[in-house]
Design a protein around this motif. Structure first.
Motif, PDB file in Angstrom:
ATOM      1  N   MET A   1       0.875  -1.234   0.067  1.00 31.09           N
ATOM      2  CA  MET A   1       0.037  -0.033   0.105  1.00 31.09           C
ATOM      3  C   MET A   1       0.933   1.105  -0.050  1.00 31.09           C
ATOM      4  O   MET A   1       1.768   1.570   0.798  1.00 31.09           O
ATOM      5  N   ASN A   2       0.566   2.300  -1.062  1.00 30.43           N
ATOM      6  CA  ASN A   2       1.419   3.302  -1.207  1.00 30.43           C
ATOM      7  C   ASN A   2       0.656   4.635  -0.528  1.00 30.43           C
ATOM      8  O   ASN A   2      -0.745   4.606  -0.603  1.00 30.43           O
ATOM      9  N   ALA A   3       1.165   5.662  -0.430  1.00 34.25           N
ATOM     10  CA  ALA A   3       0.479   7.045   0.024  1.00 34.25           C
ATOM     11  C   ALA A   3      -0.608   7.235  -1.098  1.00 34.25           C
ATOM     12  O   ALA A   3      -1.734   7.947  -0.679  1.00 34.25           O
ATOM     13  N   GLY A   4      -0.228   7.088  -2.250  1.00 33.93           N
ATOM     14  CA  GLY A   4      -1.267   7.421  -3.272  1.00 33.93           C
ATOM     15  C   GLY A   4      -2.819   6.754  -3.222  1.00 33.93           C
ATOM     16  O   GLY A   4      -3.800   7.199  -3.184  1.00 33.93           O
ATOM     17  N   GLU A   5      -2.668   5.407  -2.689  1.00 31.46           N
ATOM     18  CA  GLU A   5      -3.638   4.615  -2.642  1.00 31.46           C
ATOM     19  C   GLU A   5      -4.564   4.901  -1.486  1.00 31.46           C
ATOM     20  O   GLU A   5      -5.776   5.022  -1.413  1.00 31.46           O
ATOM     21  N   VAL A   6      -3.624   5.617  -0.326  1.00 30.15           N
ATOM     22  CA  VAL A   6      -4.210   5.936   1.055  1.00 30.15           C
ATOM     23  C   VAL A   6      -5.003   7.204   0.710  1.00 30.15           C
ATOM     24  O   VAL A   6      -6.194   7.316   1.333  1.00 30.15           O
ATOM     25  N   ARG A   7      -4.564   7.945   0.055  1.00 26.77           N
ATOM     26  CA  ARG A   7      -4.901   9.298  -0.168  1.00 26.77           C
ATOM     27  C   ARG A   7      -6.489   9.225  -0.672  1.00 26.77           C
ATOM     28  O   ARG A   7      -7.329  10.095  -0.641  1.00 26.77           O
ATOM     29  N   GLU A   8      -6.575   8.405  -1.648  1.00 26.36           N
ATOM     30  CA  GLU A   8      -7.942   8.048  -2.429  1.00 26.36           C
ATOM     31  C   GLU A   8      -9.024   7.522  -1.659  1.00 26.36           C
ATOM     32  O   GLU A   8     -10.192   7.760  -2.033  1.00 26.36           O
ATOM     33  N   MET A   9      -8.545   7.097  -0.397  1.00 27.26           N
ATOM     34  CA  MET A   9      -9.680   6.342   0.436  1.00 27.26           C
ATOM     35  C   MET A   9     -10.505   7.277   1.323  1.00 27.26           C
ATOM     36  O   MET A   9      -9.929   8.370   1.408  1.00 27.26           O
ATOM     37  N   SER A  10     -11.671   7.243   1.539  1.00 26.42           N
ATOM     38  CA  SER A  10     -12.369   8.057   2.314  1.00 26.42           C
ATOM     39  C   SER A  10     -11.896   7.679   3.966  1.00 26.42           C
ATOM     40  O   SER A  10     -11.594   6.625   4.031  1.00 26.42           O
ATOM     41  N   GLU A  11     -12.348   8.837   4.753  1.00 28.35           N
ATOM     42  CA  GLU A  11     -12.155   8.576   6.202  1.00 28.35           C
ATOM     43  C   GLU A  11     -12.580   7.368   6.749  1.00 28.35           C
ATOM     44  O   GLU A  11     -11.968   6.594   7.408  1.00 28.35           O
ATOM     45  N   ASP A  12     -13.866   7.081   6.302  1.00 25.88           N
ATOM     46  CA  ASP A  12     -14.234   5.764   6.826  1.00 25.88           C
ATOM     47  C   ASP A  12     -13.436   4.442   6.434  1.00 25.88           C
ATOM     48  O   ASP A  12     -13.390   3.694   7.311  1.00 25.88           O
ATOM     49  N   GLN A  13     -13.205   4.538   5.331  1.00 27.52           N
ATOM     50  CA  GLN A  13     -12.487   3.324   4.805  1.00 27.52           C
ATOM     51  C   GLN A  13     -11.129   3.262   5.457  1.00 27.52           C
ATOM     52  O   GLN A  13     -10.460   2.006   5.582  1.00 27.52           O
ATOM     53  N   LEU A  14     -10.527   4.386   5.455  1.00 30.66           N
ATOM     54  CA  LEU A  14      -9.111   4.714   6.290  1.00 30.66           C
ATOM     55  C   LEU A  14      -9.271   3.933   7.859  1.00 30.66           C
ATOM     56  O   LEU A  14      -8.337   3.129   7.927  1.00 30.66           O
ATOM     57  N   LYS A  15     -10.403   4.160   8.271  1.00 27.80           N
ATOM     58  CA  LYS A  15     -10.468   3.821   9.962  1.00 27.80           C
ATOM     59  C   LYS A  15     -10.652   2.387  10.055  1.00 27.80           C
ATOM     60  O   LYS A  15     -10.109   1.682  10.760  1.00 27.80           O
ATOM     61  N   THR A  16     -11.397   1.811   8.904  1.00 24.09           N
ATOM     62  CA  THR A  16     -11.773   0.268   8.915  1.00 24.09           C
ATOM     63  C   THR A  16     -10.468  -0.290   8.548  1.00 24.09           C
ATOM     64  O   THR A  16     -10.088  -1.309   9.110  1.00 24.09           O
ATOM     65  N   ARG A  17      -9.730   0.503   7.637  1.00 23.63           N
ATOM     66  CA  ARG A  17      -8.424  -0.191   7.267  1.00 23.63           C
ATOM     67  C   ARG A  17      -7.369  -0.320   8.392  1.00 23.63           C
ATOM     68  O   ARG A  17      -6.440  -1.154   8.721  1.00 23.63           O
ATOM     69  N   LEU A  18      -7.303   0.841   9.333  1.00 27.15           N
ATOM     70  CA  LEU A  18      -6.582   0.947  10.271  1.00 27.15           C
ATOM     71  C   LEU A  18      -6.791  -0.110  11.361  1.00 27.15           C
ATOM     72  O   LEU A  18      -5.912  -0.771  12.079  1.00 27.15           O
ATOM     73  N   LEU A  19      -7.805  -0.397  11.692  1.00 24.79           N
ATOM     74  CA  LEU A  19      -8.630  -1.417  12.601  1.00 24.79           C
ATOM     75  C   LEU A  19      -8.148  -2.567  11.895  1.00 24.79           C
ATOM     76  O   LEU A  19      -7.439  -3.499  12.833  1.00 24.79           O
ATOM     77  N   ASP A  20      -8.128  -3.038  10.934  1.00 25.30           N
ATOM     78  CA  ASP A  20      -7.768  -4.391  10.259  1.00 25.30           C
ATOM     79  C   ASP A  20      -6.091  -4.472  10.450  1.00 25.30           C
ATOM     80  O   ASP A  20      -5.769  -5.576  10.883  1.00 25.30           O
ATOM     81  N   LEU A  21      -5.515  -3.379  10.139  1.00 30.74           N
ATOM     82  CA  LEU A  21      -3.962  -3.460  10.381  1.00 30.74           C
ATOM     83  C   LEU A  21      -3.708  -3.752  11.880  1.00 30.74           C
ATOM     84  O   LEU A  21      -2.719  -4.473  12.085  1.00 30.74           O
ATOM     85  N   LYS A  22      -4.445  -3.011  12.612  1.00 29.87           N
ATOM     86  CA  LYS A  22      -4.051  -3.409  14.119  1.00 29.87           C
ATOM     87  C   LYS A  22      -4.134  -4.719  14.571  1.00 29.87           C
ATOM     88  O   LYS A  22      -3.418  -5.209  15.123  1.00 29.87           O
ATOM     89  N   LYS A  23      -5.399  -5.242  14.185  1.00 29.51           N
ATOM     90  CA  LYS A  23      -5.743  -6.860  14.344  1.00 29.51           C
ATOM     91  C   LYS A  23      -4.605  -7.708  13.730  1.00 29.51           C
ATOM     92  O   LYS A  23      -4.295  -8.515  14.356  1.00 29.51           O
ATOM     93  N   GLU A  24      -4.121  -7.278  12.438  1.00 29.54           N
ATOM     94  CA  GLU A  24      -3.182  -8.017  12.017  1.00 29.54           C
ATOM     95  C   GLU A  24      -1.832  -7.876  12.880  1.00 29.54           C
ATOM     96  O   GLU A  24      -1.081  -8.885  12.883  1.00 29.54           O
ATOM     97  N   GLN A  25      -1.512  -6.797  13.111  1.00 27.47           N
ATOM     98  CA  GLN A  25      -0.268  -6.655  13.829  1.00 27.47           C
ATOM     99  C   GLN A  25      -0.308  -7.369  15.232  1.00 27.47           C
ATOM    100  O   GLN A  25       0.715  -7.874  15.434  1.00 27.47           O
TER     101      GLN A  25
END
Length: 63
Positions: A1-25
């Motif tokens: 995942m690069n910064a360009g892909e992240v910038r295209e996401m909405s805030e809700d999508q980012l928060k969901t992705r952040l939660l998924d990544l924290k679970k994976e971590q």
């Protein structure tokens, strides 16, 4: 995942992705502790993705 892909996401999508990544971590830390982790570089990738998402969320909140 690069910064360009992240910038295209909405805030809700980012928060969901952040939660998924924290679970994976969390799961990766347990696998490492029990000796089951095969791809150790994934820990660093997840950490950097979390930092990237947090940075973009902060930038979006400021603007």
């Amino acid at each position: 995942m690069n910064a360009g892909e992240v910038r295209e996401m909405s805030e809700d999508q980012l928060k969901t992705r952040l939660l998924d990544l924290k679970k994976e971590q969390f799961n990766l830390r347990f696998q490492k502790a029990s000796g089951q982790l095969e791809k150790t570089s994934r820990i660093n990738e997840v950490r950097k993705d979390i930092a990237r998402i947090k940075t973009i969320l902060t930038q979006k909140a400021a603007s």
